[in-house]
Design an enzyme around this catalytic site. Structure first.
Site, PDB file in Angstrom:
ATOM      1  N   HIS A 174       0.826  -1.179  -0.040  1.00 55.37           N
ATOM      2  CA  HIS A 174      -0.070  -0.125  -0.126  1.00 55.37           C
ATOM      3  C   HIS A 174       1.049   1.179  -0.087  1.00 55.37           C
ATOM      4  CE1 HIS A 174      -3.884  -1.765   2.013  1.00 55.37           C
ATOM      5  NE2 HIS A 174      -3.993  -1.502   0.816  1.00 55.37           N
ATOM      6  N   CYS A 268      -2.338   2.738   9.090  1.00 54.44           N
ATOM      7  CA  CYS A 268      -3.330   1.688   8.713  1.00 54.44           C
ATOM      8  C   CYS A 268      -4.703   1.798   9.422  1.00 54.44           C
ATOM      9  CB  CYS A 268      -2.800   0.433   8.714  1.00 54.44           C
ATOM     10  SG  CYS A 268      -1.423   0.122   7.507  1.00 54.44           S
TER      11      CYS A 268
END
Ligand code: ARG
Length: 280
Positions: A174, A268
Site C-alpha cells: 500500500h 493503517c
C-alpha cells in the site's frame, strides 16, 4: 537550531477497535496465519494509539468492529475524503470486501457526500492528500491493491489532480507503507518501494522530502500519522524518528507489535476525515 514546522492543526480521525482482529488468511507478505496474535495486547496497544491522538487535541471517531472482518481494524482502507467528499473503497480481496459498507454507513449517518467506487481501491491505504501543493494534490499508489483506473475515478470524484505512483516491492503493498504526508507541503518516503519513474516524479514534486531508508520502511516507520507537527509513528522506527526530529517535527512513538502481524501500523489504523473547509 531545528526549524519550526507548521503549528499543529486539529484533525478528525476514524478508528475501529481490534475486537475481532486475527490473522486468518495471508493477503500481504507480513501475514502468517501460523503466528499467534495476542488480541488483548492488540486492544491495549490500539487504545494507547487512540489516547495518544486525543491527547494531542484531535477528535477520534470510533467505528464499531464487525464479526467476521478480522482486518477491519485497518480503518484507513475504508474510504478517502477530501474537502467533505468521500470516495468509497472497493477492496481487492473478498475477505475484506464488506468493510466498505460499514464505512459507507458511517459517512452517510453524518451527512457527508459519499460517492461509491466502481474501481478497485483501498482508500487511504493507496491515496494520500497534500493540501499545500498546487492547491491540493492527491498521491495515489498502484501495483498491488488499487487499480490505476481508480486513480482517474478519484480525480473525477474529488476534483484534484491525481499523481499515479507505481509500487514495486510487495512488502510495501500500500502507498501508506512507503510514503506519508508530514504537513501541508512535505512528505516522507522510501524511494526503494517505487518504480524508477515514480521515484523521479516524487523527487521532482518534493525536493525537500524526508527520505527514509529500508530499515525505517521495514520497521513500518512511514505508516505514520502527522498533524503537521507531531508525528505519531511505530516505536521500532528509531532512525526515522531521529530524521523527523532533525527536520523540526516531534516524533511520538507508539508500540503496535500485534497489529504489525497483519501488515499494518499507525496509519493503517487511522483514517483521516477531511471535512469541507468553513465558508468565509
Ligand atoms: N491485513 C491488511 C491487508 O492486507 C492490512 C492493511 C493495512 N492497511 C494499510 N492502510 N496499509 O489488507
Amino acid at each position: 537550531m531545528t526549524e519550526q514546522r507548521t503549528p499543529p492543526m486539529t484533525r478528525e480521525y476514524l478508528m475501529c477497535p481490534p475486537q475481532h482482529f486475527a490473522v486468518e488468511y495471508a493477503i500481504n507478505p507480513w501475514m502468517d496465519p501460523a503466528v499467534e496474535v495476542d488480541r488483548e495486547l492488540a486492544g491495549k496497544q490500539w487504545e494507547l494509539l487512540r489516547v495518544t491522538l486525543t491527547d494531542l487535541g484531535h477528535t477520534v471517531h470510533v467505528l464499531p468492529a464487525r464479526v467476521g472482518l478480522p482486518d477491519m481494524v485497518y480503518a484507513a482502507n475504508g474510504a478517502f475524503s477530501v474537502d467533505g467528499t468521500v470516495y468509497g473503497a472497493r477492496f481487492r480481496h473478498p475477505q475484506r470486501r464488506s468493510e466498505a459498507a460499514a464505512h459507507h454507513r458511517f459517512y452517510l449517518d453524518r451527512g457527508w457526500t459519499y460517492i461509491p467506487a466502481s474501481e478497485t481501491n483501498e482508500g487511504e491505504g493507496d491515496f494520500a492528500y497534500v493540501p499545500g501543493v498546487a492547491g491540493g494534490v492527491i498521491l495515489a499508489g498502484y501495483g498491488f491493491r488499487t487499480d490505476p483506473a481508480a486513480h482517474a475515478e478519484a480525480q473525477e470524484v474529488l476534483g484534484r489532480p491525481v499523481v499515479s505512483l507505481r509500487l514495486v516491492d510487495p512488502r510495501f503493498y500500500h502507498l501508506d507503507t512507503a510514503l506519508a504526508v508530514l504537513d501541508e507541503h512535505r512528505i516522507a518516503y522510501f524511494p526503494g518501494a517505487f518504480s524508477t519513474a515514480a521515484q523521479r516524479v516524487l523527487a521532482q514534486l518534493f525536493p525537500d522530502a524526508v527520505l527514509a531508508d529500508d530499515a525505517d520502511a521495514l520497521a513500518f516507520g512511514l505508516n505514520l500519522v502527522s498533524d503537521g507537527r507531531h508525528v505519531v509513528l511505530n516505536s521500532a522506527a528509531t532512525g526515522l524518528a531521529q530524521r523527523l526530529a532533525a527536520a523540526g517535527y516531534r516524533p511520538v512513538a507508539v508500540e503496535l507489535t500485534e497489529l504489525r502481524k497483519g501488515g499494518g501500523s499507525v496509519k493503517c489504523c487511522v483514517a483521516e476525515l477531511r471535512p469541507a473547509p468553513p465558508q468565509t
